[in-house]
Structures are given as C-alpha cells and as structure tokens.
Design an enzyme around this catalytic site. Structure first.
Site, PDB file in Angstrom:
ATOM      1  N   SER A 104       0.834  -1.196   0.000  1.00  0.00           N
ATOM      2  CA  SER A 104       0.000   0.000   0.000  1.00  0.00           C
ATOM      3  C   SER A 104       0.876   1.256   0.000  1.00  0.00           C
ATOM      4  O   SER A 104       1.757   1.389  -0.841  1.00  0.00           O
ATOM      5  CB  SER A 104      -0.966  -0.057   1.197  1.00  0.00           C
ATOM      6  OG  SER A 104      -1.985   0.901   1.080  1.00  0.00           O
ATOM      7  N   HIS A 115      -7.500  -5.694  -0.670  1.00  0.00           N
ATOM      8  CA  HIS A 115      -6.278  -4.939  -0.346  1.00  0.00           C
ATOM      9  C   HIS A 115      -5.660  -5.522   0.925  1.00  0.00           C
ATOM     10  O   HIS A 115      -6.147  -5.292   2.031  1.00  0.00           O
ATOM     11  CB  HIS A 115      -6.670  -3.473  -0.145  1.00  0.00           C
ATOM     12  CG  HIS A 115      -5.515  -2.536   0.001  1.00  0.00           C
ATOM     13  ND1 HIS A 115      -4.747  -2.121  -1.060  1.00  0.00           N
ATOM     14  CD2 HIS A 115      -5.003  -1.919   1.100  1.00  0.00           C
ATOM     15  CE1 HIS A 115      -3.825  -1.275  -0.631  1.00  0.00           C
ATOM     16  NE2 HIS A 115      -3.953  -1.142   0.681  1.00  0.00           N
ATOM     17  N   LYS A 143       4.567   2.266  -2.109  1.00  0.00           N
ATOM     18  CA  LYS A 143       5.040   3.489  -2.774  1.00  0.00           C
ATOM     19  C   LYS A 143       6.446   3.824  -2.274  1.00  0.00           C
ATOM     20  O   LYS A 143       7.342   4.178  -3.056  1.00  0.00           O
ATOM     21  CB  LYS A 143       4.094   4.641  -2.500  1.00  0.00           C
ATOM     22  CG  LYS A 143       2.614   4.413  -2.800  1.00  0.00           C
ATOM     23  CD  LYS A 143       1.770   5.631  -2.457  1.00  0.00           C
ATOM     24  CE  LYS A 143       0.330   5.333  -2.085  1.00  0.00           C
ATOM     25  NZ  LYS A 143      -0.458   4.616  -3.051  1.00  0.00           N
ATOM     26  N   TRP A 196      -9.681   0.460  -5.726  1.00  0.00           N
ATOM     27  CA  TRP A 196      -9.151   1.765  -5.326  1.00  0.00           C
ATOM     28  C   TRP A 196      -7.697   1.920  -5.786  1.00  0.00           C
ATOM     29  O   TRP A 196      -7.261   3.000  -6.160  1.00  0.00           O
ATOM     30  CB  TRP A 196      -9.265   1.901  -3.812  1.00  0.00           C
ATOM     31  CG  TRP A 196      -8.917   3.236  -3.230  1.00  0.00           C
ATOM     32  CD1 TRP A 196      -7.872   3.519  -2.395  1.00  0.00           C
ATOM     33  CD2 TRP A 196      -9.613   4.471  -3.406  1.00  0.00           C
ATOM     34  NE1 TRP A 196      -7.871   4.839  -2.041  1.00  0.00           N
ATOM     35  CE2 TRP A 196      -8.943   5.458  -2.644  1.00  0.00           C
ATOM     36  CE3 TRP A 196     -10.752   4.846  -4.124  1.00  0.00           C
ATOM     37  CZ2 TRP A 196      -9.354   6.790  -2.582  1.00  0.00           C
ATOM     38  CZ3 TRP A 196     -11.166   6.181  -4.057  1.00  0.00           C
ATOM     39  CH2 TRP A 196     -10.480   7.123  -3.304  1.00  0.00           C
TER      40      TRP A 196
END
Length: 404
Positions: free
Chosen positions: A244, A385, A248, A335
């Site tokens: 998540s 997720h 990044k 998402w």
C-alpha cells in the site's frame, strides 16, 4: 486547501483518453535505443522529475548516523533464527532521530538473502515473539488492532503476524528485517515530529515546495536500514518490500538506492505502481487531499490535472531496471487500480528489454492467480487490499531465481 473531488470512477468506459509517455523518448524528443543511451541520456531526467515534482528532494546529507545491536538471541523462534534488534541513530543540526530494526536470520544458512519492509504499527505486531521491543512512537489508533491513545501496548503484540509468514521465510533460507514506519515519520499531516524536522533551518516548520514528503522520508529510512544490513556479514543481499503506501515508499527506495537487489510493490496503487492518467479509483487529487503530507508540495499542481503530467508511474518502475521488480495487485482492490498497475508494468518492460531482461509482454493479460514471473514480474490475486500467504509464496519463489 482541500478541493472538491468528483466521484471515484470504477468504470473502464469512463476512463479519459490518454497516451502513455514513452520511457524511450526523452523530453527533448531523442529516441533511446540501448541501455547505455538510457543510462546517459534518459534515466537521470526521469529521476529528477520524480524527485523534484512528485516525491520531493532530500534537502541535505546527515551529519552522522550510528548503529547499535541492543538485543540478540541466536536461538530465537524455537531455534530457527538468530534475532537482532538494532537501534539506528540519525543526527543532523544537533537533532537526533532513533528507530529500531527487527532482524531475523535463518539458522543454518550462511549469507542469507533478506526481505526488508516497513510494518504499519510496530515491530512487535509482526510476530508473537515476546522479546520484540514495543515501539514508543506515535501510532494510529485501531480498535481491531488493539491500539488506543496513539500508543502501542502489549495487547497489540502479534496482531499483524498474518501479513508476515516469518517461519516460511526462514524455512526457505530467507531472513526478515522490518521497521515501524512511524518511527521515521509519524503518518499524519504534521511535519514537526519526524525525520523532516532534523533538517530544518531556524524557524522552518515544513519542507520547502520541492522537498520531500513522507513517502520520500520513509524511502530514506529504508536506505538507512540498508546501511546496517549492507555491513552485516551474515546477509548476502536485500530485497525491499512494501504494501500500500509503504509499497510506494519501497518503489521510491528502489529507484533512489541501487543497493537493493530487488523491489516488491504490493497493492501500491496511486503514486505507486498504478498509472495516474487512467483516473481510475484513487486519483492524484484524492490522494493529495486525503494525505497532503505524502508527496512534495509541488505535486499538488497535478491534482485533478493528471493529463498535464509529462510522466506516469511506469517510468518510476523503469528507474529500478535492470534489477528485479515485482508488482502485485488484488482483483477486488479497485481503489488501487489493479489494471493500471498491470499496464504500468507492461509499459516499463521495454526498458528492461534494453538490458536483455524479460518483463510483461504487451500481449500478456492480467489473469487472476496466474503470476507472470520474469525479471519484471506481476500477479493479480483473488481478494482484497492486503498481504497474504499467496503473495509471499510468489515473492519467495521469484526471489529464488536471483537472490542466491
């Protein structure tokens, strides 16, 4: 200022027309035809754009840093592992920040490869091991994870062990190094109490416009953990992992620090592996509104204006080439735009091909639970997720092809 956001789009037919910027065409129009040209003419300009306009520049070097093994057990986890807990000290302008690395290495394996990844709530949450130190740093409250008053306690020990199959890693000859990301920079829109504040000039209270947001600070922290791991003679190489928002950070760490042997992005979505120009699921406007501290201030000019970006996230992936990179999605995680993550890996693959490495072909399709394991690998699993055993099974199998 918070901008009003349109409804999130989950309809492929409503994606605006856009072109994917060619990583092999420079900003001045030069066509890149080989890896030497890439290194000399193209890679740096892409890196500098992401550094100045998206994640933000680290403003200076540290004055000093230190490592101290504060706890060690060579017979941990029932004899399976050596456990070390390492205190890392960072110093700048007379100010100090400290964080702890939890390191497990498999007994019976010399020079083990290691997965390095941040955890969300404290090193003690990844395992039921009673000897792991409980973090004292600010922590996001969670009823499910038994964290209240922004403070971790014994009640939250092991609550995230489901995301970290440590026994499986050890049995396969891999180690795990993990750090609580909140010890580097607490994940809230407040630049007064984390890594950034070490670097401030007198009376400065937040980073300058093109300086680092929290994602770049977390990436910096991964590199400081690497400083220790790189000098541990029991470790052969390090693969950086993140899920998540921490996916990044792992991608940016991989782009900024070539010492990472491989990089894993798990459900990293917008500002991670997913193409921004698709405007599917989370968008730049939404992420900058919800998490204004994650990126550089300069990135906000692209909120709701993705079409004006001269780059897209597949070019972040190219900065890791030719090192191994794994991008992973989940079919129900709309998402994070799983198709956008897949397309990003596809479009990054042409840079891997310059080095003779295999990636994701333009003829490949993103089938559920059908991994494509090349140097640039991809899978889209069933489910939501999260980080699952299925994900780790793929990562370990993939890592065995290059980390020994």
């Amino acid at each position: 200022m918070l901008l009003a956001q349109p409804e999130a789009n989950y309809d492929e037919t409503k994606i605006p027309k856009f072109s994917v910027p060619d990583p092999l065409t420079s900003f001045s129009g030069l066509t890149i035809t080989d890896s030497l040209q890439w290194e000399e003419k193209r890679k740096l300009e892409i890196f500098q754009f992401f550094e100045k306009q998206i994640y933000g520049k680290v403003p200076a070097l540290l004055d000093e840093y230190s490592f101290k093994v504060i706890e060690q057990d060579n017979n941990a986890l029932g004899g399976k592992a050596q456990r070390k807990q390492i205190a890392v000290g960072l110093k700048k302008n007379g100010r100090t920040l400290n964080f702890n690395i939890l390191l497990y290495l498999p007994n019976g394996h010399e020079n083990a490869p290691v997965f390095l990844g941040y955890n969300f709530h404290g090193n003690h949450t990844v395992t039921n091991d009673p000897n792991v130190i409980i973090t004292e740093a600010w922590n996001a409250n969670s009823t499910d994870l038994k964290i209240s008053n922004n403070k971790a306690t014994e009640a939250s020990r092991g609550v995230r062990a489901n995301r970290w199959p440590i026994d499986k890693m050890l049995d396969k000859g891999y180690g795990l190094a993990t750090v609580y990301y909140g010890e580097i920079d607490p994940d809230k829109n407040d630049f007064s109490d984390g890594l950034h504040s070490l670097f401030y000039d007198e009376e400065q209270t937040k980073p300058k416009t093109n300086e680092w947001g929290s994602i770049a600070a977390w990436a910096f922290g991964l590199s400081r953990a690497m400083d220790y791991l790189d000098n541990d003679t029991n470790i052969s190489n390090v693969i950086v992992f993140g899920h998540s928002r921490l996916g990044k950070a792992a991608l940016w760490a991989g782009a900024t620090d070539p010492r990472f042997t491989g990089v894993i992005s798990n459900n990293s979505g917008c500002g991670g592996a997913a193409l921004s120009k698709r405007k599917f699921g989370e968008t730049i406007g939404r992420i900058n509104n919800s998490f204004p501290h994650w990126f550089s201030e300069s990135f906000k000019k692209y909120s709701n204006r993705e079409e004006t970006l001269p780059v897209d996230q597949h070019q972040l992936l190219t900065l890791i080439a030719p090192r191994p990179l794994y991008v992973a999605s989940a079919i129900e995680d709309e998402w994070a735009d799983p198709k956008g993550e897949f397309l990003s890996a596809q479009h990054a693959s042409k840079v891997y091909e310059l080095y003779g490495k295999k990636g994701i072909s333009l003829t490949d399709v993103h089938e559920v639970d059908r991994p494509i394991q090349q140097t640039l690998a991809y899978h889209m699993r069933s489910g939501k997720h999260d980080v699952t055993d299925y994900d780790w099974d793929q990562y370990i199998t993939w890592a065995e092809t290059f980390s020994r």
